[in-house]
Design a protein around this motif. Sequence first.
Motif, PDB file in Angstrom:
ATOM      1  N   GLU A  18      -8.759   4.230   4.451  1.00 19.85           N
ATOM      2  CA  GLU A  18      -9.772   3.592   5.284  1.00 19.85           C
ATOM      3  C   GLU A  18     -10.510   2.531   4.471  1.00 19.85           C
ATOM      4  O   GLU A  18     -10.914   2.775   3.330  1.00 19.85           O
ATOM      5  N   THR A  54       1.014  11.767  -1.792  1.00 17.48           N
ATOM      6  CA  THR A  54       1.417  12.012  -0.400  1.00 17.48           C
ATOM      7  C   THR A  54       1.674  13.501  -0.198  1.00 17.48           C
ATOM      8  O   THR A  54       1.752  14.286  -1.155  1.00 17.48           O
ATOM      9  N   VAL A 110      -6.604   2.018  -2.205  1.00 21.25           N
ATOM     10  CA  VAL A 110      -5.351   2.777  -2.143  1.00 21.25           C
ATOM     11  C   VAL A 110      -4.958   3.339  -3.504  1.00 21.25           C
ATOM     12  O   VAL A 110      -3.886   3.925  -3.660  1.00 21.25           O
ATOM     13  N   THR A 145      -0.058   4.277   0.407  1.00 18.53           N
ATOM     14  CA  THR A 145      -0.565   5.299   1.322  1.00 18.53           C
ATOM     15  C   THR A 145      -1.587   4.661   2.249  1.00 18.53           C
ATOM     16  O   THR A 145      -2.018   3.523   2.039  1.00 18.53           O
ATOM     17  N   GLN A 146      -1.935   5.380   3.271  1.00 22.08           N
ATOM     18  CA  GLN A 146      -2.946   4.880   4.213  1.00 22.08           C
ATOM     19  C   GLN A 146      -4.338   5.201   3.688  1.00 22.08           C
ATOM     20  O   GLN A 146      -4.573   6.258   3.120  1.00 22.08           O
ATOM     21  N   LYS A 160      -9.161  -3.673  -1.703  1.00 26.73           N
ATOM     22  CA  LYS A 160      -8.133  -2.907  -1.008  1.00 26.73           C
ATOM     23  C   LYS A 160      -7.191  -2.231  -1.993  1.00 26.73           C
ATOM     24  O   LYS A 160      -6.770  -1.082  -1.775  1.00 26.73           O
ATOM     25  N   GLN A 169      -8.390   0.532   9.027  1.00 27.98           N
ATOM     26  CA  GLN A 169      -7.422   1.222   8.192  1.00 27.98           C
ATOM     27  C   GLN A 169      -6.547   0.249   7.414  1.00 27.98           C
ATOM     28  O   GLN A 169      -6.177  -0.831   7.912  1.00 27.98           O
ATOM     29  N   ILE A 170      -6.224   0.629   6.195  1.00 33.97           N
ATOM     30  CA  ILE A 170      -5.161  -0.024   5.434  1.00 33.97           C
ATOM     31  C   ILE A 170      -3.925   0.839   5.640  1.00 33.97           C
ATOM     32  O   ILE A 170      -3.897   2.009   5.235  1.00 33.97           O
ATOM     33  N   LYS A 171      -2.926   0.317   6.322  1.00 25.85           N
ATOM     34  CA  LYS A 171      -1.767   1.105   6.704  1.00 25.85           C
ATOM     35  C   LYS A 171      -0.812   1.288   5.532  1.00 25.85           C
ATOM     36  O   LYS A 171      -0.668   0.399   4.679  1.00 25.85           O
ATOM     37  N   GLN A 172      -0.161   2.459   5.514  1.00 24.93           N
ATOM     38  CA  GLN A 172       0.857   2.700   4.505  1.00 24.93           C
ATOM     39  C   GLN A 172       2.014   1.721   4.728  1.00 24.93           C
ATOM     40  O   GLN A 172       2.489   1.545   5.844  1.00 24.93           O
ATOM     41  N   ALA A 225       0.853  -1.203   0.000  1.00 23.82           N
ATOM     42  CA  ALA A 225       0.000   0.000   0.000  1.00 23.82           C
ATOM     43  C   ALA A 225       0.884   1.246   0.000  1.00 23.82           C
ATOM     44  O   ALA A 225       1.702   1.425   0.906  1.00 23.82           O
ATOM     45  N   GLN A 274       1.703  -1.478   4.235  1.00 23.51           N
ATOM     46  CA  GLN A 274       1.117  -2.796   4.488  1.00 23.51           C
ATOM     47  C   GLN A 274       1.139  -3.631   3.208  1.00 23.51           C
ATOM     48  O   GLN A 274       0.834  -3.133   2.120  1.00 23.51           O
TER      49      GLN A 274
END
Length: 725
Positions: A66, A394, A278, A63-64, A274, A253-256, A61, A258
């Motif tokens: 939701e 970003t 992102v 970037t982060q 997902k 959250q999908i973490k940056q 991912a 990840q």
Amino acid sequence: MKTKRSAKLSQLIETLKHYKFIHISMYFLLAAVIFVSLYSNVKPETVDVELFTYSDQTIIAPTQAEDTFETESKRQEAYDAVQDEYVLRKDYVVNRVEVITSIFDFVKETNKEAADEMKLQNENVTEGEEAYTVSIEEKLIRLKDKLTEDIREKISDDTFTALLESSENELNIAKDAAVTAVNRVMSEEIPLQKQDEAKDLVEEDLTSSNLRADLLKAAIELGRYAVIANYVFDLDATEEKKQQAYDDVNEVQIKQGQILVEEGGYISRDIYRKLDLVGLLDNKLALKPFAGLLLMILLILAALIYYFEAPDRQPHRKNHSLILYVLIFSITILLIKIISFFQEINYNNVGYLVPVAMGAMLIKLLLHERLAILTSIIFAVCGSIIFNEGVTGTFNFTIGIYFLFGSIAGVLFLNDQNVRSRILQTGLFVALINIMIITAITLIQNGSYSNIELGSYFIMALASGLISSVLTIGFMPFFETGFGILSTMKLIELSNPNHPLLRKILTETPGTYHHSVMVANLSEAACEAIGANGLLARVGAYYHDIGKTKRPQYFIENQMNIENPHDKLSPQLSKNVIIAHASDGAEMLRKHKMPKEFVDIAEQHHGTTLLKFFYHKAKQNHPDIYEEEFRYPGPKPQTKEIAIISIADSVEAAVRSMSSPTPDKIEKLIRGIIADRLQDHQLNECDLTLRELDIIAKSFSETLKGIFHSRIEYPEITKQKVKQA
């Protein structure tokens, strides 16, 4: 040659600012500048994958984001699990008791009206005649006319008849019994499904009452009617509790960074979703960053439109300010973009060199401080995207904070004394703030930097502040000349007593000079009190009576030890001489190429006021003379500053002529002059409010009290000697 180019530029700008739709073009141009500058920095990276296939690479991912689907699912579960809330409505008791009471009161009122009517009719009845009576049916009709439709429908006529046939004492007993029963039962919770049980309880309570049968039946019917459910569904409380449960569920959250799918992993619906979230799919969602950029541009434009499209702004002034703003904004964004290209040669943190404070300082000096602060925020946002170090989508929050603090520092450090030395000092202050921000960010991030790296950052921060001030000073004459701007710096220069026109007033009309200084003091304080331009009012007041230098001896403040020449002139001729000083002053200011604001002040500061002294003097010999012949030609004051100078001019002259001024006399005089201006419609064309006029009166009063303050009366020396003896 340079003068000719400046004149052509000024002429072009003057033509543009009167173009009807120029402001719309400027908004589009501004949007285009921002979009072109940020386009390459938001263009997203994509991966080529398909649903229900295997990935040929490990996808991380960038970037982060939701996971909105999962988050919403969990939140909806929590929302639906909350039970309904009910509340006891105690006010229902009061309302229903009032209904019972009002019915009994209407019954008493109806009986009393009937009794009074019968008494009146029977006063003249002779012996043997039948006495007049009001039937119970008539009373019933009259009573029902006073009641609501709901009561008439739900209470039987037998109940009303029983009440009408009862004495006042019986009615009071029945009312007390019904009210007591209803009050007791409804003090407890009564859900809708138990409403009938509550009515039965009221009936049980009333059954034990010592009332005759028909009256008891009436009281029971009224009591059952009054009882309603008071434990009701509380929509607000239920919704609040559900919303609280909904809000308490944390976002999924999908973490940056990840790992979304390993190399060779299966692209399921969940993984595909997902990847979609992102922004890694090469489909319509790749347009999201551009949509986000457009939305951000719309928000920026909305804020600027809200500022520039204020109702009180004249179209040509709005265009004038907007063209200037777009020019300054574009130059600043261009500098940011050009310097950002050095990132491509691996020169990191080159953004510290950008003189972004220049744009904010120029806007503060040439337009408005509030707009400069808003623009500082816009520069910070744009800079954080432009310097995102090649990672699309970003934000470089470090550079954003750096731009924001540096720009706002430049805006706040500049003040009313914005001479060139002050701008250079501001550049040094911005450099200091830049260094402090870099230090703070370095410490917060707990980063490990070499002395060479830190030294290069500090040198760039210092250069950024100094270059900002140098470029500000360099651009100022260009903008002032091209846009005909009366900046704070220009005003300060024009306030120099060594200016030729001010020297002319001082040497040729010292009385007028002193009067002008007094008017300037009054006007500046009043303007600052209501938020107007105090410096413009002060400096403009210095020049407002420049026309008196043409015939100084005809004005009383310059008549020192000389005979008043008006004594030998007719009122009409005196009037012409006095009135001419406004137009003469405006002409002199135009001739010396002074700012238009000063010309307007000289021309408008008397508006169309009446020369009362010469008018009344002329009227003694010519009763049929018209007021219009003895009025200034105008126009009336068009701005707050000119209106304040106009009032201050009259106030200063009037107070100076007072023999023994006291605070009360001064304030009364000031308010009288303002009231006279209002009644004479002299303030109709400026946007002063009554509240502002009250503030102006208080400001004048305070300033004049400071000038005409009372002094200590010292005892005579002879009296002191006597006391000592």
